[in-house]
Motif scaffolding. Structure first.
Motif, PDB file in Angstrom:
ATOM      1  N   ASP A 160       7.505   6.052  -0.266  1.00 10.42           N
ATOM      2  CA  ASP A 160       6.101   6.341   0.011  1.00 10.42           C
ATOM      3  C   ASP A 160       5.218   5.121  -0.198  1.00 10.42           C
ATOM      4  N   PHE A 161       5.695   3.977   0.187  1.00  9.02           N
ATOM      5  CA  PHE A 161       4.894   2.756   0.104  1.00  9.02           C
ATOM      6  C   PHE A 161       5.332   1.808   1.212  1.00  9.02           C
ATOM      7  N   SER A 162       4.435   0.899   1.564  1.00  7.55           N
ATOM      8  CA  SER A 162       4.774  -0.146   2.530  1.00  7.55           C
ATOM      9  C   SER A 162       4.865  -1.463   1.772  1.00  7.55           C
ATOM     10  N   SER A 163       5.676  -2.369   2.293  1.00  7.14           N
ATOM     11  CA  SER A 163       5.872  -3.634   1.588  1.00  7.14           C
ATOM     12  C   SER A 163       6.297  -4.714   2.567  1.00  7.14           C
ATOM     13  N   VAL A 164       6.237  -5.949   2.075  1.00  6.01           N
ATOM     14  CA  VAL A 164       6.673  -7.118   2.831  1.00  6.01           C
ATOM     15  C   VAL A 164       7.645  -7.881   1.942  1.00  6.01           C
ATOM     16  N   SER A 165       8.832  -8.181   2.462  1.00  9.23           N
ATOM     17  CA  SER A 165       9.844  -8.900   1.694  1.00  9.23           C
ATOM     18  C   SER A 165       9.890 -10.365   2.105  1.00  9.23           C
ATOM     19  N   THR A 166      10.065 -11.225   1.118  1.00  7.39           N
ATOM     20  CA  THR A 166      10.223 -12.655   1.369  1.00  7.39           C
ATOM     21  C   THR A 166      11.334 -13.192   0.473  1.00  7.39           C
ATOM     22  N   LEU A 167      11.788 -14.377   0.785  1.00  7.91           N
ATOM     23  CA  LEU A 167      12.748 -15.082  -0.067  1.00  7.91           C
ATOM     24  C   LEU A 167      12.006 -16.159  -0.841  1.00  7.91           C
TER      25      LEU A 167
ATOM     26  N   GLY B 140       6.373   7.967  14.485  1.00  6.54           N
ATOM     27  CA  GLY B 140       5.935   7.485  13.173  1.00  6.54           C
ATOM     28  C   GLY B 140       5.886   8.599  12.147  1.00  6.54           C
ATOM     29  N   TYR B 141       5.312   9.735  12.534  1.00  4.31           N
ATOM     30  CA  TYR B 141       5.206  10.888  11.630  1.00  4.31           C
ATOM     31  C   TYR B 141       6.590  11.421  11.257  1.00  4.31           C
ATOM     32  N   VAL B 142       7.405  11.690  12.268  1.00  3.26           N
ATOM     33  CA  VAL B 142       8.737  12.258  12.018  1.00  3.26           C
ATOM     34  C   VAL B 142       9.607  11.272  11.248  1.00  3.26           C
TER      35      VAL B 142
ATOM     36  N   GLY C 234       0.807  -1.219   0.000  1.00  9.13           N
ATOM     37  CA  GLY C 234       0.000   0.000   0.000  1.00  9.13           C
ATOM     38  C   GLY C 234       0.835   1.262   0.000  1.00  9.13           C
ATOM     39  N   ARG C 235       0.144   2.356  -0.096  1.00  5.99           N
ATOM     40  CA  ARG C 235       0.770   3.677  -0.097  1.00  5.99           C
ATOM     41  C   ARG C 235       1.052   4.080   1.347  1.00  5.99           C
ATOM     42  N   MET C 236       2.194   4.721   1.565  1.00  7.64           N
ATOM     43  CA  MET C 236       2.545   5.195   2.900  1.00  7.64           C
ATOM     44  C   MET C 236       2.571   6.715   2.883  1.00  7.64           C
ATOM     45  N   THR C 237       1.754   7.297   3.717  1.00 11.77           N
ATOM     46  CA  THR C 237       1.729   8.743   3.890  1.00 11.77           C
ATOM     47  C   THR C 237       2.188   9.054   5.305  1.00 11.77           C
ATOM     48  N   THR C 238       2.448  10.318   5.581  1.00 12.65           N
ATOM     49  CA  THR C 238       2.848  10.663   6.945  1.00 12.65           C
ATOM     50  C   THR C 238       1.701  10.390   7.921  1.00 12.65           C
ATOM     51  N   ALA C 239       0.454  10.586   7.471  1.00 16.07           N
ATOM     52  CA  ALA C 239      -0.688  10.295   8.342  1.00 16.07           C
ATOM     53  C   ALA C 239      -0.769   8.800   8.649  1.00 16.07           C
ATOM     54  N   ARG C 240      -0.586   7.975   7.630  1.00 17.02           N
ATOM     55  CA  ARG C 240      -0.622   6.528   7.861  1.00 17.02           C
ATOM     56  C   ARG C 240       0.532   6.091   8.748  1.00 17.02           C
ATOM     57  N   ALA C 241       1.711   6.679   8.539  1.00 21.59           N
ATOM     58  CA  ALA C 241       2.863   6.366   9.386  1.00 21.59           C
ATOM     59  C   ALA C 241       2.583   6.762  10.829  1.00 21.59           C
ATOM     60  N   ALA C 242       1.894   7.887  11.031  1.00 19.96           N
ATOM     61  CA  ALA C 242       1.549   8.313  12.388  1.00 19.96           C
ATOM     62  C   ALA C 242       0.566   7.338  13.032  1.00 19.96           C
ATOM     63  N   VAL C 243      -0.420   6.856  12.259  1.00 22.25           N
ATOM     64  CA  VAL C 243      -1.402   5.908  12.803  1.00 22.25           C
ATOM     65  C   VAL C 243      -0.727   4.586  13.159  1.00 22.25           C
TER      66      VAL C 243
END
Length: 164
Positions: A132-139, A120-122, A66-75
């Motif tokens: 500006d996105f969130s992700s999950v890494s796997t092998l 989170g915000y800072v 998903g998309r990462m915004t400062t608001a989402r990072a704060a939440v």
């Protein structure tokens, strides 16, 4: 002779054992199939401590969630801070007498929530939009070999042949 589930792996690179002390007893295209083979051997009473599952042609796969915004990072920071606050509140609550422990826990959760939101915000703001996105890494591996020590290799191969 290796047992294959799927198209045969004919090139000499894939046929090489992981170590001179091990021999390939089966090859699979996915990990769950290799895990199933080892589980079958375990259920059959085989000494599974003589086995290894070896992944070949390893690559990393990053799934963007998903998309990462400062608001989402704060939440997200608020949620993490609340959990830390609860943990600290419970630790401090051990030393609190009477019903005051409830106030200690609530206070710690609130403080943790506020500080988590700030961090989170800072933290996200400091990246200046470089991520500006969130992700999950796997092998992930192209294929998996189940290998065995030579003294138990023929028994493992026989048992896996009976699995089919």
């Amino acid at each position: 002779m290796p047992i294959h589930s799927g198209p045969p792996l004919n090139d000499h690179i894939h046929a090489a054992p992981v170590d001179a002390g091990y021999q390939i007893i089966a090859s699979y295209r996915d990990y769950s199939a290799a895990q199933g083979a080892v589980d079958y051997l375990s259920d059959s009473g085989f000494a599974v401590e003589n086995l290894r599952i070896v992944g070949h042609d390893i690559s990393t796969v990053e799934a963007v969630t998903g998309r990462m915004t400062t608001a989402r990072a704060a939440v997200i920071g608020m949620a993490a801070g609340a959990w830390w606050g609860l943990f600290i509140g419970l630790l401090l609550g051990i030393f609190t007498l009477g019903t005051a422990w409830f106030g200690v826990i609530i206070g710690a959760v609130l403080i943790g929530t506020v500080w988590g939101a700030v961090f989170g915000y800072v933290g996200h703001w400091a990246t200046r939009g470089r991520r500006d996105f969130s992700s999950v890494s796997t092998l992930a591996a192209e294929h998996y070999d189940v290998v065995c020590t030579p003294e138990f290799g023929s028994e493992a191969t026989r048992l896996l042949a009976a699995m089919r």
